[in-house]
Write an enzyme that holds these catalytic residues in place. Sequence first.
Site, PDB file in Angstrom:
ATOM      1  N   ASP A  44       0.820  -1.226   0.000  1.00  0.00           N
ATOM      2  CA  ASP A  44       0.000   0.000   0.000  1.00  0.00           C
ATOM      3  C   ASP A  44       0.846   1.264   0.000  1.00  0.00           C
ATOM      4  O   ASP A  44       0.432   2.291   0.543  1.00  0.00           O
ATOM      5  CB  ASP A  44      -0.952   0.031   1.218  1.00  0.00           C
ATOM      6  CG  ASP A  44      -1.757  -1.240   1.346  1.00  0.00           C
ATOM      7  OD1 ASP A  44      -2.343  -1.648   0.340  1.00  0.00           O
ATOM      8  OD2 ASP A  44      -1.771  -1.833   2.438  1.00  0.00           O
ATOM      9  N   GLU A  45       1.993   1.216  -0.615  1.00  0.00           N
ATOM     10  CA  GLU A  45       2.879   2.391  -0.623  1.00  0.00           C
ATOM     11  C   GLU A  45       2.450   3.421  -1.673  1.00  0.00           C
ATOM     12  O   GLU A  45       2.960   4.535  -1.682  1.00  0.00           O
ATOM     13  CB  GLU A  45       4.348   1.983  -0.910  1.00  0.00           C
ATOM     14  CG  GLU A  45       4.984   1.101   0.145  1.00  0.00           C
ATOM     15  CD  GLU A  45       4.820  -0.370  -0.177  1.00  0.00           C
ATOM     16  OE1 GLU A  45       4.034  -0.692  -1.101  1.00  0.00           O
ATOM     17  OE2 GLU A  45       5.464  -1.200   0.486  1.00  0.00           O
TER      18      GLU A  45
ATOM     19  N   ARG B  53      -6.029   0.536   8.293  1.00  0.00           N
ATOM     20  CA  ARG B  53      -4.617   0.133   8.355  1.00  0.00           C
ATOM     21  C   ARG B  53      -3.989   0.671   9.631  1.00  0.00           C
ATOM     22  O   ARG B  53      -4.365   1.748  10.107  1.00  0.00           O
ATOM     23  CB  ARG B  53      -3.862   0.683   7.149  1.00  0.00           C
ATOM     24  CG  ARG B  53      -4.362   0.093   5.846  1.00  0.00           C
ATOM     25  CD  ARG B  53      -3.593   0.632   4.655  1.00  0.00           C
ATOM     26  NE  ARG B  53      -4.200   0.170   3.416  1.00  0.00           N
ATOM     27  CZ  ARG B  53      -4.406   0.931   2.349  1.00  0.00           C
ATOM     28  NH1 ARG B  53      -4.047   2.196   2.349  1.00  0.00           N
ATOM     29  NH2 ARG B  53      -4.976   0.425   1.282  1.00  0.00           N
TER      30      ARG B  53
ATOM     31  N   GLY C 215      -0.664  14.367  -3.240  1.00  0.00           N
ATOM     32  CA  GLY C 215      -2.113  14.336  -3.424  1.00  0.00           C
ATOM     33  C   GLY C 215      -2.512  13.145  -4.255  1.00  0.00           C
ATOM     34  O   GLY C 215      -1.671  12.475  -4.851  1.00  0.00           O
TER      35      GLY C 215
ATOM     36  N   ASP D  54       1.493  14.851   1.806  1.00  0.00           N
ATOM     37  CA  ASP D  54       0.406  15.735   2.255  1.00  0.00           C
ATOM     38  C   ASP D  54      -0.352  15.154   3.450  1.00  0.00           C
ATOM     39  O   ASP D  54      -0.906  15.905   4.249  1.00  0.00           O
ATOM     40  CB  ASP D  54      -0.561  16.007   1.092  1.00  0.00           C
ATOM     41  CG  ASP D  54      -1.098  14.719   0.483  1.00  0.00           C
ATOM     42  OD1 ASP D  54      -0.291  13.797   0.244  1.00  0.00           O
ATOM     43  OD2 ASP D  54      -2.313  14.620   0.263  1.00  0.00           O
TER      44      ASP D  54
ATOM     45  N   HIS E  69      -5.613  -1.764  -6.045  1.00  0.00           N
ATOM     46  CA  HIS E  69      -5.260  -0.385  -6.338  1.00  0.00           C
ATOM     47  C   HIS E  69      -6.389   0.314  -7.071  1.00  0.00           C
ATOM     48  O   HIS E  69      -7.131  -0.287  -7.835  1.00  0.00           O
ATOM     49  CB  HIS E  69      -3.933  -0.263  -7.090  1.00  0.00           C
ATOM     50  CG  HIS E  69      -3.802  -1.195  -8.231  1.00  0.00           C
ATOM     51  ND1 HIS E  69      -3.067  -2.341  -8.171  1.00  0.00           N
ATOM     52  CD2 HIS E  69      -4.337  -1.145  -9.459  1.00  0.00           C
ATOM     53  CE1 HIS E  69      -3.150  -2.962  -9.316  1.00  0.00           C
ATOM     54  NE2 HIS E  69      -3.916  -2.258 -10.116  1.00  0.00           N
TER      55      HIS E  69
ATOM     56  N   LYS F 254       2.104   2.253  -5.099  1.00  0.00           N
ATOM     57  CA  LYS F 254       2.715   1.771  -6.351  1.00  0.00           C
ATOM     58  C   LYS F 254       1.773   1.944  -7.539  1.00  0.00           C
ATOM     59  O   LYS F 254       2.219   2.226  -8.640  1.00  0.00           O
ATOM     60  CB  LYS F 254       3.063   0.272  -6.228  1.00  0.00           C
ATOM     61  CG  LYS F 254       4.052  -0.050  -5.155  1.00  0.00           C
ATOM     62  CD  LYS F 254       4.266  -1.536  -5.031  1.00  0.00           C
ATOM     63  CE  LYS F 254       3.071  -2.300  -4.520  1.00  0.00           C
ATOM     64  NZ  LYS F 254       2.708  -2.041  -3.127  1.00  0.00           N
TER      65      LYS F 254
HETATM   66  P1  IMP Z   1      -2.388 -12.818   1.980  1.00  0.00           P
HETATM   67  O1  IMP Z   1      -1.521 -12.265   0.908  1.00  0.00           O
HETATM   68  O2  IMP Z   1      -3.866 -12.608   1.735  1.00  0.00           O
HETATM   69  O3  IMP Z   1      -2.085 -14.233   2.307  1.00  0.00           O
HETATM   70  O4  IMP Z   1      -2.061 -11.975   3.317  1.00  0.00           O
HETATM   71  C1  IMP Z   1      -0.810 -12.049   3.956  1.00  0.00           C
HETATM   72  C2  IMP Z   1      -0.405 -10.744   4.572  1.00  0.00           C
HETATM   73  O5  IMP Z   1      -0.127  -9.798   3.546  1.00  0.00           O
HETATM   74  C3  IMP Z   1      -1.472 -10.090   5.449  1.00  0.00           C
HETATM   75  O6  IMP Z   1      -0.844  -9.389   6.494  1.00  0.00           O
HETATM   76  C4  IMP Z   1      -2.145  -9.122   4.509  1.00  0.00           C
HETATM   77  O7  IMP Z   1      -2.785  -8.072   5.196  1.00  0.00           O
HETATM   78  C5  IMP Z   1      -0.961  -8.654   3.707  1.00  0.00           C
HETATM   79  N1  IMP Z   1      -1.288  -8.188   2.361  1.00  0.00           N
HETATM   80  C6  IMP Z   1      -1.628  -8.939   1.297  1.00  0.00           C
HETATM   81  N2  IMP Z   1      -1.840  -8.168   0.235  1.00  0.00           N
HETATM   82  C7  IMP Z   1      -1.615  -6.902   0.612  1.00  0.00           C
HETATM   83  C8  IMP Z   1      -1.623  -5.648  -0.070  1.00  0.00           C
HETATM   84  O8  IMP Z   1      -1.886  -5.538  -1.271  1.00  0.00           O
HETATM   85  N3  IMP Z   1      -1.319  -4.560   0.691  1.00  0.00           N
HETATM   86  C9  IMP Z   1      -0.975  -4.651   2.000  1.00  0.00           C
HETATM   87  N4  IMP Z   1      -0.939  -5.794   2.662  1.00  0.00           N
HETATM   88  C10 IMP Z   1      -1.252  -6.918   1.980  1.00  0.00           C
END
Ligand code: IMP
Length: 435
Positions: free
Chosen positions: A17-18, A306, A422, A334, A45, A20
């Site tokens: 969730d950076e 989050r 933003g 921001d 995304h 990308k």
């Molecule tokens: P899984 O990929 O569903 O098996 O989840 C494994 C871990 O990766 C968990 O902590 C999820 O919250 C995290 N996770 C999986 N996909 C994402 C993503 O796209 N963004 C952030 N965390 C993720």
Amino acid sequence: MKNNKNTIAVIGLSFGDEGKGKITDYLAQKADLVVRFQGGNNAGHTVVHNNKKFKFHIMPSGAVLEKEVMIANGCVVDPKVLLNEMDNLRENNKEINLKLSSTAHVICPFHRILDGLEEESKTEYRVGTTKRGIGPTYADKASRYGLRIFDLTHPKILKKKLKNLYLIKKRIINCYDPDWDINFNDIYDEFKEYGEKLKPYVIDTAYYLNQAIDSGKKVIFEGAQGTLLGIDHGFYPFVTSSNSNALGICSGAGVSPKKIGTILGVIKAYTSRVGKGFVPTELKDEIGDKIRQQGNEYGTTTGRPRRVGWLDLFNIKYSVMLNGVDYIAIMLLDALEGIDPLNICIGYEMEGKALDTWPIHPEKVKKCTPIYKIFNGWKQRSREEWTEIANSGFESLPKEIKNYVNFIAEQLQTEIAMLSIGPEREDTIVLKDFF
Ligand code: IMP
């Protein structure tokens, strides 16, 4: 080796969730091909195009721009989700230029069921997965009875392989729930239909991709999740099931490391995390609430709030090393507005000693205390003011932001390529133009 200057990898350096998606969407304007090489519909995304929001989970960014997109062999594909995303694009009159790997693995209903059952049975090692069946599908791949896209598109093979998988999974699920069953013919019919619909897009993506790179096409490798969620080099067991870093590109897409030109690492101006796992810089107070609200920190896939915390440069330094990062993009600056002072974690202390490097193991990280450097914050601004700053470029940024981002670049020994202030594409300050 013929060409690599036209390839760029966009990789998350933290826990996913950076931002990308936004960077990939920006770069995709000039690209020919956008490639997903790992993960599945656990990613999420949002791309805003002509005032319309598109939410993708498996479709690579770039699809909205009607670019050629690829789901390579390292991905796991829920066919229903993929077909829905394709329908959404069609409904919006977007042409679909998808290349789908015949060797990507297929997520089936029993993978999702098992994801939930396994999570429920775990003790303090519960991962907090997205429950999309990602882990169980990759586990089947490693166990060598997984179902692949090739199987899905060949009804006779599908019947045999799906039956094999169904019988194995039924035995396992029945250990949790002795009454569980689903009608085999129903799933077979459903999956046969998915196969028929996807067949026109299925190819040997590794071959196609290498040809594309060798002919000078501009290619983006779009990472999903982030480096610290990687199965081999992340914060195991609180990780996803693939190599969500630049190292995963070679096996996940079938390209030589020599063909990956630039590695662009993406970070947020702070830390965010969904799911379990210790976050030393986590803010469980009103500052954390403010960042969550200003950064709209709610999962695209699950809607979960989050966890947020101060920027952790100590673990990001580790990610920079692993990926061989050339440039960084710093997102959501921001979202820190009105918070003063700000902290950046520059190291950890364990048992009274400063550590040389990020300790990787949750058992060790749990015992660490972050070492912070304090920075002046920047004031709250209207959306228009932020956009105006973005339009005027780096020099017009408040001096506190310049100080903050220059410190990050210096610590990570990388150059800043982009700064995001933003949600819109226009709210990006570009210091390095690729392609
Ligand atoms: P899984 O990929 O569903 O098996 O989840 C494994 C871990 O990766 C968990 O902590 C999820 O919250 C995290 N996770 C999986 N996909 C994402 C993503 O796209 N963004 C952030 N965390 C993720």
